[in-house]
Motif scaffolding. Sequence first.
Motif, PDB file in Angstrom:
ATOM      1  N   VAL A   1       3.247 -48.149 -65.510  1.00  0.00           N
ATOM      2  CA  VAL A   1       1.982 -49.271 -66.113  1.00  0.00           C
ATOM      3  C   VAL A   1       1.677 -49.768 -66.704  1.00  0.00           C
ATOM      4  N   MET A   2       2.137 -50.138 -67.183  1.00  0.00           N
ATOM      5  CA  MET A   2       1.549 -51.321 -69.054  1.00  0.00           C
ATOM      6  C   MET A   2       0.232 -51.048 -69.002  1.00  0.00           C
ATOM      7  N   ALA A   3      -0.131 -50.092 -70.881  1.00  0.00           N
ATOM      8  CA  ALA A   3      -1.195 -49.478 -71.421  1.00  0.00           C
ATOM      9  C   ALA A   3      -1.553 -51.637 -72.162  1.00  0.00           C
ATOM     10  N   ASP A   4      -3.007 -51.412 -72.077  1.00  0.00           N
ATOM     11  CA  ASP A   4      -3.720 -52.237 -72.701  1.00  0.00           C
ATOM     12  C   ASP A   4      -2.849 -52.572 -74.510  1.00  0.00           C
ATOM     13  N   ASP A   5      -2.075 -51.248 -74.729  1.00  0.00           N
ATOM     14  CA  ASP A   5      -1.233 -51.454 -76.120  1.00  0.00           C
ATOM     15  C   ASP A   5       0.208 -52.205 -76.388  1.00  0.00           C
ATOM     16  N   GLY A   6       0.245 -52.360 -74.253  1.00  0.00           N
ATOM     17  CA  GLY A   6       1.900 -52.206 -74.558  1.00  0.00           C
ATOM     18  C   GLY A   6       2.532 -51.525 -74.370  1.00  0.00           C
ATOM     19  N   THR A   7       2.221 -50.134 -74.181  1.00  0.00           N
ATOM     20  CA  THR A   7       3.204 -48.570 -73.848  1.00  0.00           C
ATOM     21  C   THR A   7       3.145 -48.601 -73.142  1.00  0.00           C
ATOM     22  N   LEU A   8       3.935 -48.383 -71.973  1.00  0.00           N
ATOM     23  CA  LEU A   8       5.324 -48.452 -70.906  1.00  0.00           C
ATOM     24  C   LEU A   8       4.713 -47.713 -70.156  1.00  0.00           C
ATOM     25  N   ILE A   9       4.169 -46.922 -69.228  1.00  0.00           N
ATOM     26  CA  ILE A   9       3.796 -45.335 -68.964  1.00  0.00           C
ATOM     27  C   ILE A   9       4.410 -45.461 -67.320  1.00  0.00           C
ATOM     28  N   LEU A  10       4.215 -43.897 -66.927  1.00  0.00           N
ATOM     29  CA  LEU A  10       4.932 -43.940 -65.638  1.00  0.00           C
ATOM     30  C   LEU A  10       3.780 -42.573 -65.261  1.00  0.00           C
ATOM     31  N   ARG A  11       2.818 -44.080 -64.044  1.00  0.00           N
ATOM     32  CA  ARG A  11       1.280 -43.107 -63.658  1.00  0.00           C
ATOM     33  C   ARG A  11       2.033 -41.531 -62.249  1.00  0.00           C
ATOM     34  N   THR A  12       2.000 -40.892 -61.903  1.00  0.00           N
ATOM     35  CA  THR A  12       1.751 -40.207 -61.355  1.00  0.00           C
ATOM     36  C   THR A  12       0.544 -39.568 -60.343  1.00  0.00           C
ATOM     37  N   LYS A  13      -0.051 -40.035 -59.589  1.00  0.00           N
ATOM     38  CA  LYS A  13      -0.857 -39.810 -59.149  1.00  0.00           C
ATOM     39  C   LYS A  13      -0.246 -38.391 -57.789  1.00  0.00           C
ATOM     40  N   THR A  14      -1.677 -37.109 -58.408  1.00  0.00           N
ATOM     41  CA  THR A  14      -1.441 -36.411 -57.647  1.00  0.00           C
ATOM     42  C   THR A  14      -2.480 -36.382 -55.903  1.00  0.00           C
ATOM     43  N   ARG A  15      -1.755 -35.357 -55.061  1.00  0.00           N
ATOM     44  CA  ARG A  15      -3.116 -35.269 -53.839  1.00  0.00           C
ATOM     45  C   ARG A  15      -4.222 -34.118 -54.995  1.00  0.00           C
ATOM     46  N   ALA A  16      -4.689 -34.142 -55.519  1.00  0.00           N
ATOM     47  CA  ALA A  16      -6.100 -33.915 -56.268  1.00  0.00           C
ATOM     48  C   ALA A  16      -6.537 -34.423 -56.330  1.00  0.00           C
ATOM     49  N   GLY A  17      -5.900 -36.271 -57.148  1.00  0.00           N
ATOM     50  CA  GLY A  17      -6.455 -37.386 -57.308  1.00  0.00           C
ATOM     51  C   GLY A  17      -6.855 -37.420 -58.950  1.00  0.00           C
ATOM     52  N   VAL A  18      -5.373 -36.969 -59.533  1.00  0.00           N
ATOM     53  CA  VAL A  18      -5.454 -37.000 -61.211  1.00  0.00           C
ATOM     54  C   VAL A  18      -4.247 -37.696 -61.114  1.00  0.00           C
ATOM     55  N   ASP A  19      -4.184 -38.263 -62.003  1.00  0.00           N
ATOM     56  CA  ASP A  19      -2.936 -39.175 -62.300  1.00  0.00           C
ATOM     57  C   ASP A  19      -2.529 -38.210 -63.736  1.00  0.00           C
ATOM     58  N   ILE A  20      -0.889 -38.062 -63.869  1.00  0.00           N
ATOM     59  CA  ILE A  20      -0.544 -37.858 -64.910  1.00  0.00           C
ATOM     60  C   ILE A  20       0.124 -39.141 -65.365  1.00  0.00           C
ATOM     61  N   ASP A  21      -0.039 -39.103 -66.787  1.00  0.00           N
ATOM     62  CA  ASP A  21       0.838 -39.952 -67.646  1.00  0.00           C
ATOM     63  C   ASP A  21       1.944 -39.253 -68.254  1.00  0.00           C
ATOM     64  N   LEU A  22       3.126 -40.443 -68.034  1.00  0.00           N
ATOM     65  CA  LEU A  22       4.176 -40.166 -69.482  1.00  0.00           C
ATOM     66  C   LEU A  22       4.430 -41.434 -70.244  1.00  0.00           C
ATOM     67  N   SER A  23       4.113 -41.323 -71.185  1.00  0.00           N
ATOM     68  CA  SER A  23       4.674 -42.346 -71.875  1.00  0.00           C
ATOM     69  C   SER A  23       5.462 -42.735 -72.515  1.00  0.00           C
ATOM     70  N   PHE A  24       6.454 -43.957 -72.350  1.00  0.00           N
ATOM     71  CA  PHE A  24       7.700 -43.960 -72.854  1.00  0.00           C
ATOM     72  C   PHE A  24       7.508 -44.657 -74.295  1.00  0.00           C
ATOM     73  N   ASP A  25       8.389 -43.829 -75.379  1.00  0.00           N
ATOM     74  CA  ASP A  25       8.498 -44.495 -76.748  1.00  0.00           C
ATOM     75  C   ASP A  25       9.519 -45.749 -76.433  1.00  0.00           C
ATOM     76  N   ASP A  26       8.953 -46.910 -77.656  1.00  0.00           N
ATOM     77  CA  ASP A  26       9.989 -48.128 -78.134  1.00  0.00           C
ATOM     78  C   ASP A  26      11.708 -47.662 -77.628  1.00  0.00           C
TER      79      ASP A  26
END
Length: 122
Positions: free
Chosen positions: A83-108
């Motif tokens: 996904v792309m954040a509002d500030d343009g940061t690229l994020i790898l988003r993992t949705k868990t079975r518990a409904g929690v989003d875990i976001d891993l942000s990538f630096d430039d």
Amino acid sequence: MTEPASILLSRVNGHGASSGGRNSCLDLTDSNGRRFILHIPHLIEGDFLSRFEAAAMHAADMRGSPSSADVVSAVLAEQTSFVMADDGTLILRTKTRAGVDIDLSFDDATVAELRTLLGSRS
């Protein structure tokens, strides 16, 4: 051998990221009512979660009882996407079975390496 100190969690109050964006943070309360923040560096986040899941399942196996569905389902991934954040940061988003989003942000630098790698494949 002495038993290591353990923290018995009674509540997860919330989650987010550190101000610098390098850590995922869990706001926790232990069984003694003490509140603390657990910082998990993004670089080891996936490894941390998979080890936590494996440890929970192993402990249940050693006890001869089923593993706690709440613990195991909280960290099992259901869906992973970019996904792309509002500030343009690229994020790898993992949705868990518990409904929690875990976001891993990538630096430039990581995004640049990814673009180079993808460019070389075409």
